[in-house]
Design a protein around this motif. Structure first.
Motif, PDB file in Angstrom:
ATOM      1  N   GLY A 130       0.792  -1.222   0.000  1.00 26.08           N
ATOM      2  CA  GLY A 130       0.000   0.000   0.000  1.00 26.08           C
ATOM      3  C   GLY A 130       0.821   1.267   0.000  1.00 26.08           C
ATOM      4  N   ASP A 131       2.132   1.138   0.224  1.00 26.98           N
ATOM      5  CA  ASP A 131       3.012   2.308   0.237  1.00 26.98           C
ATOM      6  C   ASP A 131       3.722   2.523  -1.096  1.00 26.98           C
ATOM      7  N   LEU A 132       3.508   1.626  -2.047  1.00 28.17           N
ATOM      8  CA  LEU A 132       4.202   1.725  -3.333  1.00 28.17           C
ATOM      9  C   LEU A 132       3.647   2.894  -4.160  1.00 28.17           C
ATOM     10  N   PRO A 133       4.410   3.325  -5.183  1.00 26.89           N
ATOM     11  CA  PRO A 133       3.946   4.435  -6.017  1.00 26.89           C
ATOM     12  C   PRO A 133       2.926   4.027  -7.072  1.00 26.89           C
ATOM     13  N   LEU A 134       2.639   2.741  -7.174  1.00 24.50           N
ATOM     14  CA  LEU A 134       1.646   2.247  -8.128  1.00 24.50           C
ATOM     15  C   LEU A 134       0.777   1.209  -7.445  1.00 24.50           C
ATOM     16  N   PRO A 135      -0.479   1.092  -7.852  1.00 23.99           N
ATOM     17  CA  PRO A 135      -1.321   0.038  -7.293  1.00 23.99           C
ATOM     18  C   PRO A 135      -0.929  -1.324  -7.854  1.00 23.99           C
ATOM     19  N   VAL A 136      -1.277  -2.366  -7.131  1.00 20.93           N
ATOM     20  CA  VAL A 136      -1.072  -3.729  -7.620  1.00 20.93           C
ATOM     21  C   VAL A 136      -2.135  -4.035  -8.664  1.00 20.93           C
ATOM     22  N   THR A 137      -1.689  -4.452  -9.840  1.00 19.44           N
ATOM     23  CA  THR A 137      -2.619  -4.812 -10.918  1.00 19.44           C
ATOM     24  C   THR A 137      -2.216  -6.146 -11.516  1.00 19.44           C
ATOM     25  N   ASP A 138      -3.156  -6.802 -12.159  1.00 20.20           N
ATOM     26  CA  ASP A 138      -2.859  -8.032 -12.889  1.00 20.20           C
ATOM     27  C   ASP A 138      -2.430  -7.683 -14.308  1.00 20.20           C
TER      28      ASP A 138
END
Length: 427
Positions: A391-399
């Protein structure tokens, strides 16, 4: 590399030697296995090793073999997407994070270069985004307005100041970004590798990953001569992804890009072009880029692949376009030439993926690999080390989502660039 003078051209001829490496042989165990020795993988390896992790980098060919060792060498801030469009594309939280991270990414690159003494010809004079015609001028004006609203040190140049700083009257204006600059990209990749090895990382070249399996306790990555067991895996292959994790390759549309470099120019000629040594590119859809290396070679490039009919077409265009931009260079031959592939995503933004249990990846640099790759590699290292959460990354997790009509688009890019360069009456 691989006895191909058109793979890395000038960069291979002028970079310091790569640090000694060997293929993976036998079985070993590490905390983190990294697939790919480009900017992302090497930055991750360096930061992980500095944090005390046992790290092995598995590279299929050589350090910097992919886009990291072939690109123009512009260390730019941000992405192609306009700053104000990021919140709309990613949401306000991730849009603001990515804008902040990538705005400062060139400074992170140059800080690493200085800290580790990397001999990669760094130039911190900024970059020039040159406007072609009224439409191009409107684009750079809007880009300048949006970055200035963020407090970025960018400045819009009129046609006269652009002519003075570029050395041609071909442009209606330009955006000068003081955050940016240039490096010798293959030298930078080799320097990152040397720093990672000095910190304790192992790098195995000529070691393509041919299989990956999760036994519930960890991952086993197989190469032709050995295997590595690891608790975590970072996939950093981007546009040069091969058989394993094919979903990364499937979501990227390859855009070919080539560069050609002159022999070192005389002092008089050097002073007449980019006298302050910024790197430059223009606003055309089939864009051109140009910059000097440390010895005064002018590196000139555009969209296209130096193969098949494209070889003669792009060579001819390069001579004509260079002479139109800078008449004083008419008749100056190109000494080296090379090309590679850029991984493009549907919205021109990178992606963060979780490809399996403890398997993570960034991909899709869209022609902005140096600074983003460096800081994303650090982000991946911090995630694996538990310093930050997803949740702290600069991008969301996507498939990963396969690009529709990918092969057709790739063919259209290559053939379209040939047609543009064959028929275009420059400026």
């Amino acid at each position: 590399m691989n006895d191909d003078p058109r793979s890395h051209g000038l960069w291979e001829r002028s970079a310091p030697p790569a640090p000694p490496t060997t293929p993976l042989d036998g079985r070993s165990a590490v905390d983190v296995a990294i697939v790919g020795a480009g900017f992302t993988g090497l930055s991750a390896a360096l930061h992980l090793a500095q944090g005390g992790a046992r790290v092995a980098v598995l590279e299929g060919v050589e350090i910097g073999f992919g886009g990291s060792g072939r690109n123009v060498g512009l260390v730019n801030a941000g992405m192609w997407v306009m700053p104000d469009d990021l919140p709309g594309a990613l949401g306000p939280l991730y849009g603001a994070r990515l804008l902040d991270l990538l705005g400062g990414a060139p400074a992170d690159v140059f800080a690493l270069v200085e800290r580790h003494g990397i001999a990669c010809e760094p130039e911190r004079q900024g970059t020039l985004h040159c406007a072609v015609g009224p439409a191009g001028l409107a684009e750079v004006k809007e880009r300048a307005r949006q970055w200035q609203a963020q407090g970025a040190p960018v400045r819009l140049l009129d046609a006269e100041e652009t002519a003075r700083m570029v050395g041609t009257r071909a442009y209606a204006g330009a955006l000068l970004d003081a955050r940016a600059g240039t490096i010798q990209p293959l030298a930078y990749a080799r320097g990152l590798a040397g720093a990672a090895i000095a910190a304790g990382a192992r790098i195995h070249t000529a070691s393509p990953v041919v299989a990956a399996a999760d036994d519930g306790m960890g991952w086993r990555l197989d190469t032709p001569q050995g295997s590595v067991e690891a608790a975590h895996v970072i996939v950093a292959t981007n546009a040069y992804t091969s058989a394993v994790w094919p979903e990364i390759r499937a979501e990227l549309v390859h855009l070919p890009y080539f560069n050609m470099a002159t022999a070192p120019l005389s002092d008089n000629l050097r002073r007449s072009i980019l006298p302050e040594r910024q790197g430059a590119w223009d606003t055309r859809s089939v864009l051109s880029s140009f910059r000097f290396d440390r010895r005064g070679r002018l590196v000139f490039g555009s969209v296209g692949a130096l193969r098949g009919p494209g070889l003669a077409i792009h060579r001819g265009w390069g001579r004509r376009a260079l002479a139109r931009l800078f008449p004083q260079l008419a008749g100056v031959p190109f000494e080296t030439e090379w090309y590679g592939q850029i991984g493009m995503t549907a919205n021109n933004l990178p992606r963060f993926h979780r490809l399996g249990r403890n398997v993570i990846a960034f991909s899709g640099y869209n022609g902005r690999g140096i600074a983003p790759g460096t800081v994303f590699g650090r982000c991946l290292a911090r995630l694996v080390q538990g310093e930050i959460g997803e949740g702290d990354l600069p991008l969301p997790v996507t498939d990963p989502v396969a690009a529709p009509r990918r092969r057709l688009k790739e063919a259209a890019y290559e053939v379209g660039a040939q047609l543009a360069h064959l028929t275009e009456a420059r400026f």
